[in-house]
Design a protein around this motif. Sequence first.
Motif, PDB file in Angstrom:
ATOM      1  N   LEU A 181      -8.560   4.259  -6.142  1.00 56.79           N
ATOM      2  CA  LEU A 181      -9.123   5.280  -5.009  1.00 56.79           C
ATOM      3  C   LEU A 181     -11.189   6.166  -6.017  1.00 56.79           C
ATOM      4  O   LEU A 181     -10.952   6.035  -4.528  1.00 56.79           O
ATOM      5  CB  LEU A 181      -7.648   6.795  -4.797  1.00 56.79           C
ATOM      6  CG  LEU A 181      -8.657   7.489  -3.898  1.00 56.79           C
ATOM      7  CD1 LEU A 181      -8.575   6.533  -2.036  1.00 56.79           C
ATOM      8  CD2 LEU A 181      -7.336   7.902  -3.964  1.00 56.79           C
TER       9      LEU A 181
ATOM     10  N   ILE B 110      -2.035   5.565   0.961  1.00 54.48           N
ATOM     11  CA  ILE B 110      -3.305   4.312   0.092  1.00 54.48           C
ATOM     12  C   ILE B 110      -3.124   2.964   0.025  1.00 54.48           C
ATOM     13  O   ILE B 110      -3.710   2.342   0.553  1.00 54.48           O
ATOM     14  CB  ILE B 110      -3.925   5.206  -1.392  1.00 54.48           C
ATOM     15  CG1 ILE B 110      -3.862   6.185  -1.233  1.00 54.48           C
ATOM     16  CG2 ILE B 110      -4.719   4.205  -1.997  1.00 54.48           C
ATOM     17  CD1 ILE B 110      -5.288   6.787  -0.216  1.00 54.48           C
TER      18      ILE B 110
ATOM     19  N   LEU C  50     -10.960   3.523   3.850  1.00 57.05           N
ATOM     20  CA  LEU C  50     -10.200   3.882   2.736  1.00 57.05           C
ATOM     21  C   LEU C  50     -11.908   4.278   2.844  1.00 57.05           C
ATOM     22  O   LEU C  50     -12.090   5.147   1.820  1.00 57.05           O
ATOM     23  CB  LEU C  50      -9.803   3.497   1.908  1.00 57.05           C
ATOM     24  CG  LEU C  50      -9.507   3.569   1.042  1.00 57.05           C
ATOM     25  CD1 LEU C  50      -8.819   5.268   0.424  1.00 57.05           C
ATOM     26  CD2 LEU C  50      -8.982   3.055  -0.122  1.00 57.05           C
TER      27      LEU C  50
ATOM     28  N   VAL D 258      -7.016  11.107   1.808  1.00 56.04           N
ATOM     29  CA  VAL D 258      -7.353  11.426   0.781  1.00 56.04           C
ATOM     30  C   VAL D 258      -7.798  13.146   0.280  1.00 56.04           C
ATOM     31  O   VAL D 258      -7.424  13.121  -0.884  1.00 56.04           O
ATOM     32  CB  VAL D 258      -9.088  10.111   0.291  1.00 56.04           C
ATOM     33  CG1 VAL D 258      -9.138  10.801  -1.598  1.00 56.04           C
ATOM     34  CG2 VAL D 258      -8.119   8.793   0.280  1.00 56.04           C
TER      35      VAL D 258
END
Length: 389
Positions: A70, A131, A139, A149
């Motif tokens: 991420l 996620i 994303l 996020v």
Amino acid sequence: MEASIVHSFFLIFAGAAVVATIALYTKQPMIIAYIALGVLFGPSALSLINEPQLMDEMSHIGIIFLLFLLGLDMQPSHLINMLKKASWIALLSSAAFAILGYCVAILCGYSSIESLIIGIAMMFSSTIVCIKLLPTTVLHHKHTGELVVGLLLLQDMIAIAVLLVLYSISGSDNNGMMQYIKPIVGLPLLVAGAFLFVKYILLKLITRFDRFHEYIFLVSIGWCLSMAVLAETAGLSAEMGAFIAGVALATSPISQYIATHLKPLRDFFLILFFFSIGASFNLDLLGLVIVPALILAIGSMLIKPVVFRFLLKGIKEDASTSWEVGFRLGQVSEFSLLIAYLAANIGLIGTEASHVIQATAILSFALSTYIVILNFPNPIAISDKLRRD
């Protein structure tokens, strides 16, 4: 021990292959199938897996890799802007969800302290589920992904503060104020050290030996896990350390290559994570906890989208984006499970209250997954129209 681990891995991954096949044929989300397999093979049912604690510890690595990947996709400037924008939303929404959990628990007959812990556990949303269900394009490049996020990271920071308080109550750290000072001092030092190390050492090594793919793979894993351990040493979470490690590398062109090649390793450990959630649940307590857990899980799925819609309106987000963010954040968190385990271990709550939190987490993971895969773009959608990787 070695034979036992091999046997456990055989059961988990052979079983996961079978239930995943059934889930795909019946158009069910695979996350739910992995949790169900854990319940079936765990100590409360067939008792085929004898080391649920070991599985739980190994599954934690999956969360670390998830946060590292991420971070690789988050440009530092975008991240800072989003955190500034969403900080008050994270605080207000967390307070609203805590009040919801506390009121439901009180009405179900739990003590004030147990209701408080249940309320706290309701504050957070699952980084893993959110996620996992965000398409790569959303994303990386979409405003919705940035909002999700940013809110998840702020919730994680609040969760770490809660865990620090619980650890201090447990008496596990006798250094007094030191346990609070360490993370406050450690976070900026860790961030600065990570960016300096990447700029002056890591990127030069990668540039020099970029022809050796095995070396890039090895250095990436070493960097991720080193930062995770350093963060724990500094009084933070391993997940936060891994995320910082990823963000520090995000400005380099090599970051997308690393992200692509680490995804299979992440998925391997995430299967263990979902399995361990199911395996750790005591089915004997299901009758006692199912009603409050259902109320909390359904309440979470109904109220969280409304709260986020109202709060995001305050920063001029459109209705469509606000509702989507709210539904994607509708479940409770893996941090909620950790809070339940820790609070039970130090005697703040009883086994029944702990299992209410665990059952709420499992139910909310299931409900949230179904809502997202049926209504929003995601990698495991039943409909071809919504499937995005």
